[in-house]
Write a protein that holds these residues in place. Structure first.
Motif, PDB file in Angstrom:
ATOM      1  N   LEU A  12      39.100  31.190  64.052  1.00 13.58           N
ATOM      2  CA  LEU A  12      38.902  32.454  63.351  1.00 13.58           C
ATOM      3  C   LEU A  12      39.619  33.571  64.090  1.00 13.58           C
ATOM      4  O   LEU A  12      39.621  33.603  65.316  1.00 13.58           O
ATOM      5  CB  LEU A  12      37.403  32.792  63.279  1.00 13.58           C
ATOM      6  N   PRO A  13      40.207  34.505  63.351  1.00 18.51           N
ATOM      7  CA  PRO A  13      40.830  35.658  64.006  1.00 18.51           C
ATOM      8  C   PRO A  13      39.744  36.612  64.523  1.00 18.51           C
ATOM      9  O   PRO A  13      38.600  36.555  64.096  1.00 18.51           O
ATOM     10  CB  PRO A  13      41.613  36.310  62.865  1.00 18.51           C
ATOM     11  N   ASP A  14      40.139  37.458  65.456  1.00 22.36           N
ATOM     12  CA  ASP A  14      39.219  38.468  65.971  1.00 22.36           C
ATOM     13  C   ASP A  14      39.146  39.623  64.974  1.00 22.36           C
ATOM     14  O   ASP A  14      40.143  40.270  64.699  1.00 22.36           O
ATOM     15  CB  ASP A  14      39.726  38.969  67.335  1.00 22.36           C
ATOM     16  N   VAL A  15      37.969  39.855  64.435  1.00 27.41           N
ATOM     17  CA  VAL A  15      37.837  40.914  63.423  1.00 27.41           C
ATOM     18  C   VAL A  15      37.058  42.117  63.972  1.00 27.41           C
ATOM     19  O   VAL A  15      36.734  43.045  63.231  1.00 27.41           O
ATOM     20  CB  VAL A  15      37.143  40.390  62.145  1.00 27.41           C
ATOM     21  N   THR A  16      36.779  42.084  65.272  1.00 27.21           N
ATOM     22  CA  THR A  16      36.050  43.207  65.900  1.00 27.21           C
ATOM     23  C   THR A  16      36.762  44.523  65.602  1.00 27.21           C
ATOM     24  O   THR A  16      37.986  44.589  65.668  1.00 27.21           O
ATOM     25  CB  THR A  16      36.001  43.017  67.434  1.00 27.21           C
ATOM     26  N   GLY A  17      35.978  45.535  65.294  1.00 22.02           N
ATOM     27  CA  GLY A  17      36.563  46.862  65.123  1.00 22.02           C
ATOM     28  C   GLY A  17      37.106  47.150  63.743  1.00 22.02           C
ATOM     29  O   GLY A  17      37.521  48.279  63.468  1.00 22.02           O
ATOM     30  N   LEU A  18      37.127  46.155  62.866  1.00 19.57           N
ATOM     31  CA  LEU A  18      37.614  46.432  61.510  1.00 19.57           C
ATOM     32  C   LEU A  18      36.615  47.329  60.774  1.00 19.57           C
ATOM     33  O   LEU A  18      35.408  47.098  60.797  1.00 19.57           O
ATOM     34  CB  LEU A  18      37.804  45.134  60.722  1.00 19.57           C
ATOM     35  N   LYS A  19      37.170  48.332  60.114  1.00 20.78           N
ATOM     36  CA  LYS A  19      36.360  49.267  59.332  1.00 20.78           C
ATOM     37  C   LYS A  19      36.243  48.724  57.904  1.00 20.78           C
ATOM     38  O   LYS A  19      37.254  48.394  57.285  1.00 20.78           O
ATOM     39  CB  LYS A  19      37.066  50.628  59.332  1.00 20.78           C
ATOM     40  N   ILE A  20      35.019  48.609  57.431  1.00 21.49           N
ATOM     41  CA  ILE A  20      34.792  47.936  56.145  1.00 21.49           C
ATOM     42  C   ILE A  20      34.340  48.933  55.090  1.00 21.49           C
ATOM     43  O   ILE A  20      33.356  49.664  55.288  1.00 21.49           O
ATOM     44  CB  ILE A  20      33.736  46.819  56.313  1.00 21.49           C
ATOM     45  N   GLY A  21      35.050  48.966  53.981  1.00 20.42           N
ATOM     46  CA  GLY A  21      34.631  49.774  52.833  1.00 20.42           C
ATOM     47  C   GLY A  21      33.948  48.876  51.813  1.00 20.42           C
ATOM     48  O   GLY A  21      34.357  47.730  51.627  1.00 20.42           O
ATOM     49  N   ILE A  22      32.900  49.377  51.172  1.00 18.28           N
ATOM     50  CA  ILE A  22      32.196  48.575  50.172  1.00 18.28           C
ATOM     51  C   ILE A  22      32.059  49.379  48.886  1.00 18.28           C
ATOM     52  O   ILE A  22      31.221  50.281  48.774  1.00 18.28           O
ATOM     53  CB  ILE A  22      30.806  48.130  50.688  1.00 18.28           C
ATOM     54  N   LEU A  23      32.903  49.041  47.919  1.00 20.11           N
ATOM     55  CA  LEU A  23      32.817  49.678  46.603  1.00 20.11           C
ATOM     56  C   LEU A  23      31.612  49.080  45.879  1.00 20.11           C
ATOM     57  O   LEU A  23      31.474  47.860  45.807  1.00 20.11           O
ATOM     58  CB  LEU A  23      34.088  49.411  45.793  1.00 20.11           C
ATOM     59  N   GLY A  24      30.773  49.941  45.365  1.00 20.57           N
ATOM     60  CA  GLY A  24      29.532  49.441  44.780  1.00 20.57           C
ATOM     61  C   GLY A  24      28.484  49.203  45.846  1.00 20.57           C
ATOM     62  O   GLY A  24      27.570  48.400  45.674  1.00 20.57           O
ATOM     63  N   GLY A  25      28.590  49.914  46.910  1.00 23.12           N
ATOM     64  CA  GLY A  25      27.644  49.761  48.017  1.00 23.12           C
ATOM     65  C   GLY A  25      26.284  50.363  47.716  1.00 23.12           C
ATOM     66  O   GLY A  25      25.350  50.210  48.501  1.00 23.12           O
ATOM     67  N   THR A  26      26.179  51.030  46.568  1.00 21.67           N
ATOM     68  CA  THR A  26      24.869  51.565  46.170  1.00 21.67           C
ATOM     69  C   THR A  26      24.030  50.490  45.493  1.00 21.67           C
ATOM     70  O   THR A  26      22.836  50.675  45.293  1.00 21.67           O
ATOM     71  CB  THR A  26      25.034  52.771  45.221  1.00 21.67           C
ATOM     72  N   GLY A  27      24.616  49.368  45.135  1.00 18.67           N
ATOM     73  CA  GLY A  27      23.853  48.239  44.589  1.00 18.67           C
ATOM     74  C   GLY A  27      23.263  47.403  45.713  1.00 18.67           C
ATOM     75  O   GLY A  27      23.593  47.602  46.886  1.00 18.67           O
ATOM     76  N   ASP A  28      22.403  46.449  45.343  1.00 23.62           N
ATOM     77  CA  ASP A  28      21.697  45.677  46.368  1.00 23.62           C
ATOM     78  C   ASP A  28      22.637  44.770  47.166  1.00 23.62           C
ATOM     79  O   ASP A  28      22.521  44.645  48.379  1.00 23.62           O
ATOM     80  CB  ASP A  28      20.603  44.813  45.728  1.00 23.62           C
TER      81      ASP A  28
END
Lengths: 230, 230
Positions: A12-28
């Motif tokens: 697996l690649p190192d994904v530390t520090g990646l900033k994650i956007g979540i469209l529809g993050g107001t849903g469950d």
């Protein structure tokens, strides 16, 4: 050792520090993923049509987590990786409105086009084949990956649940992009990210959510998948 | 206790002594299932268009097993439960020719309509929605159940493999029929039979075989499914 170590399908690649956007993050589902990635130390931006609602959803996840809310365009622009967890109804229009912001990025679609009637859940037909293929058709400049279809929002949001025993199937046509998303899945304790095929085989993974709903109903469970022998 | 014990979704009927017919038992998947059910003590009849070929397939499974070969019509008539493991090509025609023999019986469809090209496997479209729904449309007098889609023929036939770590998803609209087939799945060591929804949700279970083929290729595995929290 002068030779480079052989790469295995489990690396697996190192994904530390990646900033994650979540469209529809107001849903469950989106909110639950936001919570788990924030717990894993990622900066998370919940996107919504209205910044205020997004911020409320971020606040609802509890204090001290690196989650904030923003309008969808800002969330898409600022994040390194963007998860699409919007309702199927608004899927295509939302993505069409964010083509520029999502260009060049890894976009992770976890939407399950699903209908419900007296007999339970059933998959809706999708002209492009699947929600993920629709995303790829709209976002021609993005690297579209399909994943996180079967994670239980209830378990993601449950503060009593520390580990989720579950394999996340990760589908896509771009090996590096699917590897990165497999790395993200592995950030949630108990989860593995398993490569699950090309985007053209995403429909049945999305549709399988209907079967899991039937299983949950029959067994009073929060069922997930494990892939054996892998 | 004067009250009857509450039935749970995990209760299984006693399937001991059921005679199992396997249409397409000359193929690897059918032959593998024949072998495992025979090892579990079931009398098994392998069906084929030609009785001689069926008998050869039965003989190939090894000595001392309660397996014999017969022409399809005889296998369908004599068995209590009939498994359909024929190639997708001949699926509809075979079932149409056996409507009378299969009337009133539980028919277990495990056919995966699948195409292959340079990029691997992909599900074929089926007019009725799935192979199982096609079977139900043809066999209006039978009780059609879908199951055993994801069992690896190679593992079923491998004499070194004593247990198969795998959940068999069992789909159908007839509760008693799906329970009985769940009981059959549990006859194979390591396997569980898990109710997986109604027949209308069979397509994605059949199609998921394409994903397992991708997984097997990537991880050099014989992948199967486990359902967690059940």
């Amino acid at each position: 050792m002068t030779q480079e170590q052989q790469k295995t399908p489990h690396d697996l690649p190192d994904v530390t520090g990646l900033k994650i956007g979540i469209l529809g993050g107001t849903g469950d589902q989106g909110g639950g993923l936001a919570r788990r990635f924030a717990l894993a130390g990622h900066e998370v931006i919940i996107g919504s049509r209205k910044a205020e609602r997004a911020q409320q959803a971020a606040d609802a996840l509890g204090e001290g987590l690196p989650v904030r809310g923003a309008e969808n365009h800002a969330a898409a622009s600022e994040a390194d990786v963007v998860i699409v967890a919007v309702p199927w109804d608004g899927h295509k229009a939302t993505l069409e409105s964010l083509r520029a912001e999502l260009a060049g990025k890894i976009v992770v679609d976890c939407v399950n086009p699903m209908g419900f009637d007296k007999q339970g859940a059933f998959p809706l037909p999708v002209e492009e084949g699947s929600a993920a293929q629709q995303a790829a058709a709209v976002l021609t400049e993005s690297r579209v990956v399909a994943a996180f279809h079967h994670v239980s929002a209830k378990l993601l949001l449950d503060p009593e649940v520390d580990e989720m025993e579950l394999d996340v199937l990760v589908l896509g046509d771009d090996r590096d992009a699917t590897d990165l998303v497999r790395g993200l899945a592995a950030r949630i304790p108990g989860m593995r990210g398993i490569y699950g095929g090309r985007l053209r085989n995403a429909h049945q993974v999305e549709a399988f959510t209907a079967n899991l709903i039937s299983i949950n109903r029959r067994y009073k469970a929060h069922a997930g998948l494990r892939i054996t022998d892998v």
